[in-house]
Design a protein around this motif. Structure first.
Motif, mmCIF file in Angstrom:
data_model
loop_
_atom_site.group_PDB
_atom_site.id
_atom_site.type_symbol
_atom_site.label_atom_id
_atom_site.label_comp_id
_atom_site.label_asym_id
_atom_site.label_seq_id
_atom_site.Cartn_x
_atom_site.Cartn_y
_atom_site.Cartn_z
ATOM 1 N N GLN A 1 -8.760 4.149 -6.044
ATOM 2 C CA GLN A 1 -10.138 4.097 -5.539
ATOM 3 C C GLN A 1 -10.154 4.075 -4.009
ATOM 4 N N LYS A 2 -9.451 5.043 -3.468
ATOM 5 C CA LYS A 2 -9.405 5.192 -2.010
ATOM 6 C C LYS A 2 -9.650 6.648 -1.648
ATOM 7 N N ASN A 3 -9.835 6.848 -0.374
ATOM 8 C CA ASN A 3 -10.067 8.204 0.117
ATOM 9 C C ASN A 3 -8.779 9.013 0.033
ATOM 10 N N ASN B 1 -1.134 7.401 4.155
ATOM 11 C CA ASN B 1 -0.225 6.337 3.740
ATOM 12 C C ASN B 1 1.024 6.904 3.062
ATOM 13 N N THR C 1 -6.799 9.012 3.151
ATOM 14 C CA THR C 1 -6.066 7.754 3.341
ATOM 15 C C THR C 1 -4.773 7.767 2.546
ATOM 16 N N LYS D 1 0.833 -1.214 0.000
ATOM 17 C CA LYS D 1 0.000 0.000 0.000
ATOM 18 C C LYS D 1 0.864 1.259 0.000
ATOM 19 N N ALA E 1 -5.766 8.887 -5.421
ATOM 20 C CA ALA E 1 -6.980 8.374 -4.766
ATOM 21 C C ALA E 1 -7.977 7.858 -5.801
#
Lengths: 161, 308
Positions: free
Chosen positions: A135-137, A144, A140, A112, A131
Motif C-alpha cells: 500500500q505504497k506508491n 526503495n 517509492t 522497508k 506497491a
C-alpha cells in the motif's frame, strides 16, 4: 470447515500451499522462529475468521502476505519493550547453508528495504504488485528497491544482484 | 565474487507442527456467522440508532417528570385557592410591587370595549346589573352558608367612582392591580372591607366546584356580590405570568387580550367568575399566573395567584 473456500481452494489446501510464503514473511520480519510462529498462526486464523471473498489465487497470496506483514507489525509494536531470547543468543534462525549468507545480509537491512527485496526477488512480484501489497506508491517502491539493492550490495559484498 | 541467490530463501519451510496447528484452527476457532460480517455495519448502525432513541426517550420522560414535580397538584378548588392565597401573602407583596408599574401600563393598553363584553359573559345570566351603591359589601344576603370552611373575602375594597349605566372603561387610571394592598388580606387604606363576620355567611366555592367544566383552563376562582358589579355587570381579568426563570410578564406580552375572565354563574345574589384562557394559548406548566379581576370601572375585585 469444508464449506469455506478461498479462490477455489479449501482452507487446508491454502495452508499447505502458502505456508512457506507466510513463514518466510514472518521470519524476514521478526528474525526468530518463536515470534514467527505466533504471527504465522494468527495469519491463518485471520484468514479463517475473515473469510475474504477472493476469486484469484494471486490475490489470495497477496492477501496472505499483507496480513502476515500486518501481524508482524502488530507483534513488534506490542512487544517492542521485550527482547527475545533468540535475538540475545544470536541464534535466531537456522537457514540452509546455501541461503545463510543472503538471508543474513537481508536481515541486516532496514525493514522497508527488506520487505521490498524479499517480495521482488523471492516472491517474484512486480513493482506495481509490491506497491499494492504494501500500500505504497510504486515510485517509492522503485526508489526503495534501488536503495535496498545498494545497501545489500554493501553488506553482502556481491555484485550479482 | 559472490552471486546472490535469492531462490535459496525459498527453501525456508514452516515446521510441520505449525502447519498442523494452522489446519486445526477451524476446530478450535469457531467461525462467526457470515451474516454478522455481511451486515455488521447495518447491524451496528441499527443498534446505535435504537440505543440513541432509547436514551433520548428516557431523558425526555425524565425531564417531563421533573417538571410535573414542580407543578403543584390541587385536589380541589378550595385547596388551590388556599394555596394561592398563601402564596399571595408572601410572593405578591415582595415581587409584584416592583412590576406594578409595568402591569398598570399593560392594563391601560388592554381596556375592555363594550363590543366584547357580551362575549365575555359567555352566555352566563346576569341577574343584577345595578351599580354598587355602597362601599361596604352587603352581607345580609348570604344565601349559601359555609360549612366551616375558610371563606374567601374577595369583595372589592371600595367603589368611589361615579359609575354610569353605560359600560365604559375606567376614566381614571385604574387601581394598580399588582398592589398587594388591594388584596383582602392587606386592604388599601381607606378600604372599609374587612373579612369579618360579614363573610361568614358567604357561599363556599368548593361547594359549587361541581359546576366546573372539564375544560382545563376554565375554573371558578372567585365570587362577588352581584350588586357590586358596575355597568353591565361584566368582570374582566388581566393575566400576568412569571415563568421559572423570567420576571412577571403582563398579559399583553404573551396573551394579547384581557378577556380572560367570564362570569360563570349568578346565583343568590352572588356572581361567580372564572378565568377562561383560550385554548390556543400554550400554558407553561410550572409558571405562576396572577389573575387580576376587575370590574368595568377598573376597580380591583380580586387577585389570584395560581399555578396552571
Amino acid at each position: 470447515m469444508a464449506d469455506i473456500e478461498f479462490a477455489g481452494l479449501s482452507y487446508e489446501q491454502v495452508v499447505n500451499k502458502y505456508n512457506q510464503t507466510v513463514v518466510s514473511v514472518c521470519i524476514m520480519r521478526l528474525k526468530n522462529w518463536a515470534d514467527a510462529e505466533d504471527c504465522f498462526q494468527n495469519t491463518f486464523i485471520r484468514l479463517y475468521q475473515k473469510t475474504p471473498k477472493i476469486n484469484d489465487e494471486s490475490h489470495l497470496k497477496a492477501w496472505l502476505i499483507r496480513v502476515a506483514i500486518n501481524e508482524c507489525n502488530n507483534y513488534i509494536r506490542k512487544n517492542k519493550k521485550t527482547l527475545s531470547f533468540e535475538e540475545q543468543t544470536n541464534c535466531a534462525v537456522e537457514f540452509p547453508l546455501d541461503s545463510l549468507d543472503v538471508s543474513w545480509a537481508l536481515m541486516q537491512l532496514e525493514t522497508k528495504y527488506r520487505d521490498i527485496l524479499f517480495l521482488y526477488y523471492v516472491e517474484r512480484y512486480k513493482v506495481d504488485e509490491i506497491a499494492e501489497i504494501l500500500q505504497k506508491n510504486p515510485n517509492t517502491i522503485k526508489t526503495n528497491l534501488k536503495r535496498g539493492r545498494e545497501k545489500l550490495k554493501q553488506i553482502y559484498g556481491g555484485d550479482g544482484i | 565474487m559472490k552471486k546472490v541467490n535469492f531462490d535459496s530463501l525459498k527453501s525456508l519451510e514452516a515446521p510441520k507442527s505449525w502447519i498442523e496447528n494452522a489446519i486445526n484452527i477451524p476446530q478450535t476457532k469457531k467461525a462467526p456467522p457470515v451474516f454478522f460480517f455481511k451486515y455488521s455495519r447495518a447491524v451496528a448502525f441499527a443498534a446505535t440508532f435504537v440505543l440513541v432513541c432509547a436514551i433520548s426517550i428516557t431523558l425526555f420522560l425524565h425531564q417531563n417528570n421533573d417538571i410535573l414535580k414542580i407543578e403543584p397538584t390541587y385536589s380541589s378548588t378550595q385547596e388551590a385557592l388556599n394555596s394561592t392565597q398563601a402564596t399571595q401573602e408572601s410572593d405578591v407583596e415582595n415581587t409584584e410591587q416592583e412590576k406594578a408599574k409595568t402591569a398598570t401600563d399593560s392594563k391601560q393598553d388592554s381596556k375592555p370595549d363594550s363590543n366584547n363584553q357580551q362575549n365575555l359573559n359567555g352566555g352566563a345570566p346576569l341577574e343584577d346589573e345595578t351599580l354598587p351603591s355602597t362601599n361596604k359589601p352587603e352581607t345580609d344576603k348570604p344565601v349559601t352558608p359555609t360549612d366551616g370552611g375558610t371563606p374567601e373575602p374577595t369583595l372589592p375594597s371600595n367603589n368611589n367612582t361615579d359609575n354610569t349605566s353605560s359600560p365604559q372603561p375606567p376614566a381614571t387610571e385604574p387601581t394598580n392591580p399588582l398592589q398587594p394592598t388591594q388584596t383582602p388580606n392587606n386592604p388599601a387604606p381607606g378600604s372599609p372591607q374587612e373579612p369579618t363576620e360579614e363573610t361568614i355567611g358567604k357561599p363556599d366555592i368548593a361547594a359549587i366546584a361541581h359546576y366546573q367544566s372539564v375544560h382545563d383552563y376554565c375554573e371558578i376562582i372567585g365570587y362577588i356580590e352581584t350588586k357590586h358589579l358596575t355597568g353591565s355587570g361584566n368582570v374582566y381579568c388581566q393575566l400576568s405570568k412569571r415563568g421559572l426563570s423570567e420576571p412577571w410578564l403582563g398579559s399583553s406580552d404573551y396573551c394579547g387580550a384581557d378577556h380572560l375572565c367570564t362570569i360563570w354563574m349568578v346565583k343568590d345574589g352572588y356572581t361567580y367568575f372564572a378565568y377562561d384562557i383560550p385554548q390556543s394559548y400554550e400554558i407553561e406548566h410550572g409558571a405562576q399566573y396572577l389573575f387580576i379581576i376587575y370590574n368595568e370601572s377598573g376597580q380591583i375585585l380580586d387577585t389570584r395567584l395560581k399555578y396552571l
